[in-house]
Design an enzyme around this catalytic site. Structure first.
Site, PDB file in Angstrom:
ATOM      1  CD  GLN A   1      -1.147  -0.215   3.858  1.00 22.67           C
ATOM      2  OE1 GLN A   1      -1.398   0.654   4.529  1.00 22.67           O
ATOM      3  NE2 GLN A   1      -1.620  -1.451   3.915  1.00 22.67           N
TER       4      GLN A   1
ATOM      5  CG  HIS B   1      -0.666   5.710   3.461  1.00 18.27           C
ATOM      6  ND1 HIS B   1      -1.873   4.939   3.698  1.00 18.27           N
ATOM      7  CD2 HIS B   1       0.256   5.162   4.374  1.00 18.27           C
ATOM      8  CE1 HIS B   1      -1.600   3.971   4.302  1.00 18.27           C
ATOM      9  NE2 HIS B   1      -0.500   4.244   4.904  1.00 18.27           N
TER      10      HIS B   1
ATOM     11  CD  GLU C   1       1.489   3.925   8.084  1.00 17.63           C
ATOM     12  OE1 GLU C   1       2.126   2.889   7.850  1.00 17.63           O
ATOM     13  OE2 GLU C   1       0.377   4.217   7.922  1.00 17.63           O
TER      14      GLU C   1
ATOM     15  CG  HIS D   1       4.164   1.142   3.791  1.00 20.94           C
ATOM     16  ND1 HIS D   1       3.612   2.245   3.011  1.00 20.94           N
ATOM     17  CD2 HIS D   1       3.061   0.695   4.771  1.00 20.94           C
ATOM     18  CE1 HIS D   1       2.468   2.461   3.845  1.00 20.94           C
ATOM     19  NE2 HIS D   1       2.205   1.660   4.869  1.00 20.94           N
TER      20      HIS D   1
ATOM     21  NE  ARG E   1      -6.419  -2.046   1.559  1.00 21.38           N
ATOM     22  CZ  ARG E   1      -7.404  -1.196   2.142  1.00 21.38           C
ATOM     23  NH1 ARG E   1      -8.119  -0.726   1.009  1.00 21.38           N
ATOM     24  NH2 ARG E   1      -7.627  -0.968   3.162  1.00 21.38           N
TER      25      ARG E   1
END
Length: 397
Positions: free
Chosen positions: A96, A98, A133, A260, A279
């Site tokens: 995935q 972001h 994140e 990642h 994804r």
């Protein structure tokens, strides 16, 4: 100080035992993937201030300045800007990436305009926020992070001895980096038919053989994907990425556009308050190849493993290049530690028993796996408890 009552998300990739063990509960036999702490509308924590359990999100919405502080509201708006999780991967998560903030806002607005329900399985953007994140390992933690240099990946694929990979290997060896990586990923994610199935099967078998020949070597991490997702072209996409093995206390920061996948292990994850995921394989969920290719940054590099930096007060900080979240930890000994109260924060105990003492003398005891929300009151809180480890999630003002 508010003790948090948190929700466990039971995604299929979750560990059956890790989160129950952390919380001191009996395992249910079902996967338990993520323990959410915060005010995300998907699963907000709950607190009891004498009127029964109420959503933390609702309490913040009712009086943002009292909960988040005037400075926090001025900088981040009237919502808690981060989400804290305990993540327990029993099997690999999807490959995935972001979006950045501009991409998230545009994508969310576009899907809203088309009337796509926010909870629709094929929806890409469930909110208008970005999702940088940080994952911090609690014990050994394995994952894939960022693109390996194209020539190195070509060598890796060559060593498998799978003839049908020759065009992909040639592409990786001859094209400029960004072009090589983007074309390779696009080629892999659009493979279909019997030829694709045969290639994936051959690669999976070759990865297994290589891992048996060299246990713990460079192919070890990819065997999880081969076993859990037979026939998925995501295995080929995974081989474009760096394998990373974190030891307890080590962390990775993942910015927008970095491909990642977490493979297995238990960790503390902190992220901007978003649930936007594009994804690219190793998942039964929705895969939007064109949108993923638009979001991914096609640049190679070795992942930077972060280790905490301690200050004079014993707070060990994981430095990140954003302000929406700040993660640190305290390994408590005989000396009490004080945390400032100018910003909202969540404290999570992961080892031992911690005592929180507020300025008015009130106390809250956190056992292993328990957490608390501290509003931005402007007064500090004292942490004590020899042998306890406490993670602190807050913001940078």
């Amino acid at each position: 100080m508010d003790r948090l009552v948190n929700t466990v998300r039971p995604y299929a990739w979750g560990s059956v035992t890790a989160i129950p063990e952390l919380l001191g509960r009996e395992a249910t036999g079902e996967p338990q993937a993520e323990l959410w702490m915060g005010a995300h509308p998907g699963s907000p924590s709950r607190v009891d201030r004498g009127q029964g359990l109420r959503s933390l999100a609702a309490l913040i919405a009712a009086n943002p300045q009292a909960e988040l502080g005037a400075a926090g509201v001025a900088k981040f708006g009237p919502e808690l800007p981060f989400l804290l999780k305990v993540l327990a991967a029993g099997t690999p998560l999807s490959i995935q990436a972001h979006p950045d903030l501009a991409q998230a806002r545009a994508g969310f607005a576009e899907e809203e305009a088309r009337g796509v329900p926010v909870d629709a399985p094929h929806r890409n953007y469930r909110d208008a926020n970005h999702k940088p994140e940080l994952i911090c390992a609690l014990g050994d933690f394995e994952g894939l992070c960022g693109f390996r240099a194209p020539v190195e990946t070509a060598d890796l694929l060559q060593s498998l001895g799978v003839a049908s990979l020759a065009p992909l290997i040639e592409l990786l060896r001859t094209k400029p980096e960004a072009e090589a990586l983007s074309q390779a990923l696009a080629t892999i994610l659009t493979m279909t038919g019997d030829g694709a199935s045969a290639t994936v099967a051959e690669v999976a078998a070759a990865v297994e053989r290589a891992a048996e020949t060299e246990p713990g070597g460079q192919f070890a991490g990819y065997t999880y994907a081969a076993r859990e997702f037979p026939g998925d072209t995501g295995l080929l996409a995974a081989l474009l990425l760096n394998y990373v093995h974190l030891r307890s206390g080590e962390a990775l920061y993942l910015g927008a556009g970095v491909p990642h996948a977490y493979l297995r292990g238990l960790g503390i994850e902190i992220l901007a308050n978003s649930d936007n995921v594009l994804r690219g394989g190793l998942t039964p969920k929705h895969v939007d190849v064109p949108e993923l290719l638009r979001v991914v940054i096609f640049r190679s590099g070795k992942p930077e493993v972060l280790r905490p930096v301690a200050d004079a007060d014993g707070e060990e900080l994981y430095p990140v290049p954003i302000d929406e979240f700040r993660l640190s930890r305290f390994a408590l000994g005989t000396t009490d530690r004080r945390v400032a109260g100018l910003a909202p924060q969540i404290l999570l105990c992961t080892e031992g028993t911690a005592r929180l003492t507020a300025a008015d003398g009130s106390t809250l005891i956190l056992a292993r796996g328990e957490s608390a929300f501290l509003p931005a009151t402007g007064t500090g809180t004292v942490l004590s408890g020899p042998g306890a480890t406490v993670f602190r999630a807050t913001v940078t003002l």
